[in-house]
Design a protein around this motif. Sequence first.
Motif, PDB file in Angstrom:
ATOM      1  N   ASN A   1     -21.046  -5.555   4.379  1.00  0.00           N
ATOM      2  CA  ASN A   1     -20.559  -4.968   5.621  1.00  0.00           C
ATOM      3  C   ASN A   1     -19.146  -5.493   5.889  1.00  0.00           C
ATOM      4  OD1 ASN A   1     -20.734  -3.505   8.136  1.00  0.00           O
ATOM      5  ND2 ASN A   1     -20.912  -5.502   9.143  1.00  0.00           N
ATOM      6  N   VAL A   2     -18.157  -4.605   5.771  1.00  0.00           N
ATOM      7  CA  VAL A   2     -16.760  -5.000   5.954  1.00  0.00           C
ATOM      8  C   VAL A   2     -16.238  -4.398   7.253  1.00  0.00           C
ATOM      9  CG1 VAL A   2     -14.428  -4.927   5.021  1.00  0.00           C
ATOM     10  CG2 VAL A   2     -16.389  -5.124   3.467  1.00  0.00           C
ATOM     11  N   ARG A   3     -15.758  -5.261   8.105  1.00  0.00           N
ATOM     12  CA  ARG A   3     -15.192  -4.832   9.383  1.00  0.00           C
ATOM     13  C   ARG A   3     -13.669  -4.911   9.299  1.00  0.00           C
ATOM     14  NH1 ARG A   3     -17.258  -4.460  14.530  1.00  0.00           N
ATOM     15  NH2 ARG A   3     -15.832  -4.750  16.293  1.00  0.00           N
ATOM     16  N   LEU A   4     -12.980  -3.807   9.566  1.00  0.00           N
ATOM     17  CA  LEU A   4     -11.527  -3.767   9.556  1.00  0.00           C
ATOM     18  C   LEU A   4     -10.999  -4.004  10.965  1.00  0.00           C
ATOM     19  CD1 LEU A   4     -10.993  -0.650   7.255  1.00  0.00           C
ATOM     20  CD2 LEU A   4     -10.593  -3.039   6.660  1.00  0.00           C
TER      21      LEU A   4
ATOM     22  N   THR B   1       0.821  -1.210   0.000  1.00  0.00           N
ATOM     23  CA  THR B   1       0.000   0.000   0.000  1.00  0.00           C
ATOM     24  C   THR B   1       0.854   1.259   0.000  1.00  0.00           C
ATOM     25  OG1 THR B   1      -0.168   0.028   2.432  1.00  0.00           O
ATOM     26  CG2 THR B   1      -1.882  -1.162   1.229  1.00  0.00           C
ATOM     27  N   VAL B   2       2.123   1.120   0.388  1.00  0.00           N
ATOM     28  CA  VAL B   2       3.002   2.278   0.506  1.00  0.00           C
ATOM     29  C   VAL B   2       3.927   2.450  -0.699  1.00  0.00           C
ATOM     30  CG1 VAL B   2       4.928   3.249   1.842  1.00  0.00           C
ATOM     31  CG2 VAL B   2       2.974   2.245   3.025  1.00  0.00           C
TER      32      VAL B   2
ATOM     33  N   THR C   1      -2.039  -1.458   7.565  1.00  0.00           N
ATOM     34  CA  THR C   1      -2.876  -1.791   6.415  1.00  0.00           C
ATOM     35  C   THR C   1      -4.308  -1.323   6.630  1.00  0.00           C
ATOM     36  OG1 THR C   1      -1.508  -3.701   5.833  1.00  0.00           O
ATOM     37  CG2 THR C   1      -3.769  -3.694   5.005  1.00  0.00           C
ATOM     38  N   VAL C   2      -4.810  -1.498   7.837  1.00  0.00           N
ATOM     39  CA  VAL C   2      -6.181  -1.091   8.154  1.00  0.00           C
ATOM     40  C   VAL C   2      -6.366   0.414   7.981  1.00  0.00           C
ATOM     41  CG1 VAL C   2      -7.782  -0.806  10.101  1.00  0.00           C
ATOM     42  CG2 VAL C   2      -6.744  -3.036   9.657  1.00  0.00           C
ATOM     43  N   GLN C   3      -5.357   1.178   8.327  1.00  0.00           N
ATOM     44  CA  GLN C   3      -5.478   2.636   8.304  1.00  0.00           C
ATOM     45  C   GLN C   3      -5.257   3.250   6.925  1.00  0.00           C
ATOM     46  OE1 GLN C   3      -2.579   3.826  11.211  1.00  0.00           O
ATOM     47  NE2 GLN C   3      -3.655   2.766  12.879  1.00  0.00           N
ATOM     48  N   ARG C   4      -4.697   2.496   5.985  1.00  0.00           N
ATOM     49  CA  ARG C   4      -4.362   3.066   4.678  1.00  0.00           C
ATOM     50  C   ARG C   4      -5.623   3.403   3.875  1.00  0.00           C
ATOM     51  NH1 ARG C   4      -0.069   3.556   6.842  1.00  0.00           N
ATOM     52  NH2 ARG C   4       1.802   2.313   6.466  1.00  0.00           N
TER      53      ARG C   4
END
Length: 260
Positions: A135-138, A76-77, A117-120
């Motif tokens: 419904n997606v839960r991170l 992601t980076v 990854t969750v915060q990206r």
Amino acid sequence: MTILVFDSGIGGLSVLREARILMPGHRFVYVADDAGFPYGDWEEKALQARMSGIFDDLVARYKPAMIIVACNTASTVILPLLREKFSFPIVGTVPAIKPAAEQTRSGQVSVLATPGTVQRDYTRGLIAQFASKVNVRLVGAERLAALAEDFVLTGKVDEAAVAKEIADCFIERLGARTDIVVLGCTHYPFLTNVMRRLAPWPVDWLNPAEAIARHARTLVETPQQVEVVQDLAEFTGGRPQPDMERFLSGFGLRLVAGET
């Protein structure tokens, strides 16, 4: 041809294992940035600068035909920068949100990943693009990658710690339960059997390793003559502990001194 497989630790070996099966005849060089592990704790710009320098060095030394970034947070980076710098294929690893959205029956999906990854924004963009009707839960797991590494090397695991890390994945909403957990870190597949045993109810655990290897295979030519080659491994933190060396040897990798 040389293919670089990169991760912050040993999680990317789950991808290497599949890639070797599908792409025989290539030399694989596995690189673990253990000096920077875990990536989930890094600020994005600092992590990008670190990886950019590492990849410049690796490409100069190994002259690869492909790089597989076998790490969700790293992908992601760094992927856009690598694709801008280098003309050969760059394969990344992203959470399998699209197939999860296609396969779920309950409409309840959890993405288990590192906090980074969750915060990206990239991860949230995948949800908006492919899972807007689900419904997606991170769930950001702070210790799970380290627990997986310890388990691989020692065969022992703190089950109470694992149970705590995965607990938030399991929700009941309007009479429907989570039925798919996306493994958003390549370390996590090593703990799949443990997590399956600790789960409060059965779910599908989506491991992206095989899909990554299949995609990579389409981007490089298959050698006309398959030769036995020695695959290599190097660690940015220097020579790893004896337990790690034995594990890598059993995996068919010869340890070389890292220069990054």
